[in-house]
Design an enzyme around this catalytic site. Sequence first.
Site, PDB file in Angstrom:
ATOM      1  N   GLY A  10      -4.218  -2.144   5.668  1.00 18.62           N
ATOM      2  CA  GLY A  10      -3.573  -3.280   5.090  1.00 18.62           C
ATOM      3  C   GLY A  10      -4.136  -4.731   5.586  1.00 18.62           C
ATOM      4  O   GLY A  10      -4.464  -5.632   4.771  1.00 18.62           O
ATOM      5  N   ARG A  11      -4.588  -4.523   6.818  1.00 15.64           N
ATOM      6  CA  ARG A  11      -4.949  -5.954   7.484  1.00 15.64           C
ATOM      7  C   ARG A  11      -6.402  -6.332   6.864  1.00 15.64           C
ATOM      8  O   ARG A  11      -7.132  -7.349   7.155  1.00 15.64           O
ATOM      9  CB  ARG A  11      -4.840  -6.084   8.824  1.00 15.64           C
TER      10      ARG A  11
ATOM     11  N   LYS B 297       0.915  -1.154   0.160  1.00 10.91           N
ATOM     12  CA  LYS B 297      -0.186   0.079  -0.007  1.00 10.91           C
ATOM     13  C   LYS B 297       0.878   1.254  -0.028  1.00 10.91           C
ATOM     14  O   LYS B 297       0.646   2.022  -0.712  1.00 10.91           O
ATOM     15  CB  LYS B 297      -0.737  -0.119   1.266  1.00 10.91           C
TER      16      LYS B 297
ATOM     17  N   HIS C 143      -1.241 -33.011  19.992  1.00  9.53           N
ATOM     18  CA  HIS C 143      -0.044 -33.822  20.424  1.00  9.53           C
ATOM     19  C   HIS C 143       1.077 -32.828  20.681  1.00  9.53           C
ATOM     20  O   HIS C 143       2.264 -33.261  20.776  1.00  9.53           O
ATOM     21  CB  HIS C 143       0.396 -34.618  19.191  1.00  9.53           C
TER      22      HIS C 143
ATOM     23  N   GLU D   5      11.028  -4.391   3.801  1.00 14.08           N
ATOM     24  CA  GLU D   5      11.111  -5.915   3.597  1.00 14.08           C
ATOM     25  C   GLU D   5      10.637  -6.089   2.063  1.00 14.08           C
ATOM     26  O   GLU D   5      11.408  -6.804   1.180  1.00 14.08           O
ATOM     27  CB  GLU D   5       9.960  -6.813   4.373  1.00 14.08           C
TER      28      GLU D   5
ATOM     29  N   LYS E  60      10.860  -0.413  13.322  1.00 12.66           N
ATOM     30  CA  LYS E  60      11.414   0.207  11.981  1.00 12.66           C
ATOM     31  C   LYS E  60      12.250   1.345  12.137  1.00 12.66           C
ATOM     32  O   LYS E  60      13.327   1.325  11.424  1.00 12.66           O
ATOM     33  CB  LYS E  60      10.185   0.700  11.053  1.00 12.66           C
TER      34      LYS E  60
ATOM     35  N   GLU F 209      -2.680  -6.547  15.788  1.00 13.96           N
ATOM     36  CA  GLU F 209      -2.467  -5.236  15.351  1.00 13.96           C
ATOM     37  C   GLU F 209      -3.777  -4.215  15.205  1.00 13.96           C
ATOM     38  O   GLU F 209      -3.258  -3.011  15.442  1.00 13.96           O
ATOM     39  CB  GLU F 209      -1.916  -5.254  13.790  1.00 13.96           C
TER      40      GLU F 209
HETATM   41  O1  F6P Z   1       3.631  -3.614   9.878  1.00  6.26           O
HETATM   42  C1  F6P Z   1       2.916  -2.490   9.756  1.00  6.26           C
HETATM   43  C2  F6P Z   1       1.978  -2.418   8.460  1.00  6.26           C
HETATM   44  O2  F6P Z   1       2.018  -1.247   8.067  1.00  6.26           O
HETATM   45  C3  F6P Z   1       0.857  -3.345   8.145  1.00  6.26           C
HETATM   46  O3  F6P Z   1      -0.374  -2.732   8.789  1.00  6.26           O
HETATM   47  C4  F6P Z   1       0.783  -3.578   6.655  1.00  6.26           C
HETATM   48  O4  F6P Z   1      -0.186  -4.554   6.456  1.00  6.26           O
HETATM   49  C5  F6P Z   1       2.132  -3.976   6.406  1.00  6.26           C
HETATM   50  O5  F6P Z   1       2.972  -3.117   7.269  1.00  6.26           O
HETATM   51  C6  F6P Z   1       2.700  -3.677   4.890  1.00  6.26           C
HETATM   52  O6  F6P Z   1       2.386  -2.523   4.398  1.00  6.26           O
HETATM   53  P1  F6P Z   1       2.618  -2.087   3.053  1.00  6.26           P
HETATM   54  O7  F6P Z   1       1.388  -2.718   2.244  1.00  6.26           O
HETATM   55  O8  F6P Z   1       2.364  -0.447   3.044  1.00  6.26           O
HETATM   56  O9  F6P Z   1       3.882  -2.708   2.577  1.00  6.26           O
END
Ligand code: F6P
Length: 548
Positions: A269-270, A208, A386, A214, A514, A355
Amino acid sequence: MSDSLTQEPGQIIKLSQLARLTKDGHLREAFKNDPGRTARYTTSACGITLDYAKNLIDDASWQALQQLATDSSIDKLRQQMQHGDAINNTEQRAVWHCRLRQQDVTELTLNGEDIGQQITECRARMAALVDTLHQQQYLGYQGNPVTDLIWVGIGGSLLGPQMAVEALTPYHCSPVKLHFAGNIDGAVVSDILAGLNPATTLVVVASKSFGTEETKQNALAIRQWFTEHGADKKAIAHHFWAASSNITAAAEFGIEQKNILPMWDWVGGRYSLWSAIGLPVALMIGNQQFKQLLAGAEAMDKHFFNSPFEQNMPVIMALLGIWYINGHGCQAQALLPYSHYLRLLPSYVQQLDMESNGKGVDRNGKALPYASAPVIWGDAGTNGQHAYHQLLHQSALAVPADFILPLKVKHPLKDQHNRLAAHCFAQTQALMQGKTLEEATAECLAQGMSQQEASTLAPHKVSPGNKPSNTLLLPELSPFYLGALIALYEHKVFCQGAIWQLNSFDQWGVELGKQLSGPIYQALTGKASDSFDSSTAALIKQFMAAQN
Ligand code: F6P
């Protein structure tokens, strides 16, 4: 930023007094004395059944919990959500993920913008891409059809599609193979690329913000791989897509505007599985079945927005969760899908719940005087039986559990499904009724032990019981019921956030880590040195020494 969606927190604080009053009863007795208990504490919505009879409630405590919902901001907040008010008050954003699964979006506007048109266009572009890939008409830079798609994203841009793709395995119909790259650990991308050919690989960068480290690093590594295999700028542009609201950053990366699927500020995002982030699901199960996923979620939305609280499944589950956290002091919630295909559901709900509601302040920034979200954990049954079910049955820790079982399955091993269901129901029964010392002793004697042997061993076999659980039954694990199930958990989290009076739609807590990783990375790579606490400094030193 201050708003009036707050209420007296006393009602939540008083839940622990109420729980103390009901603490002496035992569920085993409650069932024995009340033949109507299950009928009273069972409800259904969109074909999903929720049996919540095995919870530590009686009519008086349940009435008090219902009152908590009535007095809370659930109703006001859900109306504001529907209306498009900026209920994500710290970011001044509307919360409109439900609109994404609404079948009819004609004349849907927000702040003068034609959102309905944007959603329709996005759906059409996603469907067209899926069709082209299914028909093997997306040709790579050397003229061969695309065979593999790498989805690069993390958190909300990965967990939803990954879980849903896995959950709907029996519906897979794509000739294109799908790979998910989330973790910044270079092993992930290295392993994926090892088996692929860039000339037949499509990449979707799902972010987003298009600023998440990452995702950026993984996307850069994959772009570099294309370059190393002779792909030029034009070829790379043809092979890279994005799902993002940051068109400038995506374009700077080298992705053409026509390959950027939109994301919007009003979708967290979630909560974004229903947007372009659902593309991997549409790819794997086809456009028609993807519509069914949306339809199931929309059906649950209608149930949530229109049903009275006493029959409202998300409200009921929210109240039970709050009862355990704030009344009984439970800190964890187990999610136990008795379905191999739902094994990623706990990780997905972890982000959704923790979150959203793992907050320390209310909507106005005032410290919360009570605990909010639980630690969500779990795995597919029967594996957990188990491993950690020992703790569920005998430890002093109380962990409420949601058991989830699809009634019908597509695989041919029907008797194994009977056995799986037997274990699921047996676990809820064992947690509820437990095993008394008398029963354990009698069992030992029946096995031929002496009285002395029996009384030595029996205490170890006692299970106190009275451990709460919900059982959710899905007619089957189809796209429709999966959509409804996910929306159920979304709305449950929404209701809990409303009762706890916090903002479920921001996530400021993830920022600090971060921010701190930047200077540490600089130090680790010898680009700069900063002053760190002695523990962090020692860790950095040891890491650096190991790299030489
Ligand atoms: O970890 C924080 C966060 O902003 C989440 O809420 C989100 O889903 C994720 O990182 C990925 O964000 P983006 O879609 O902006 O890469």
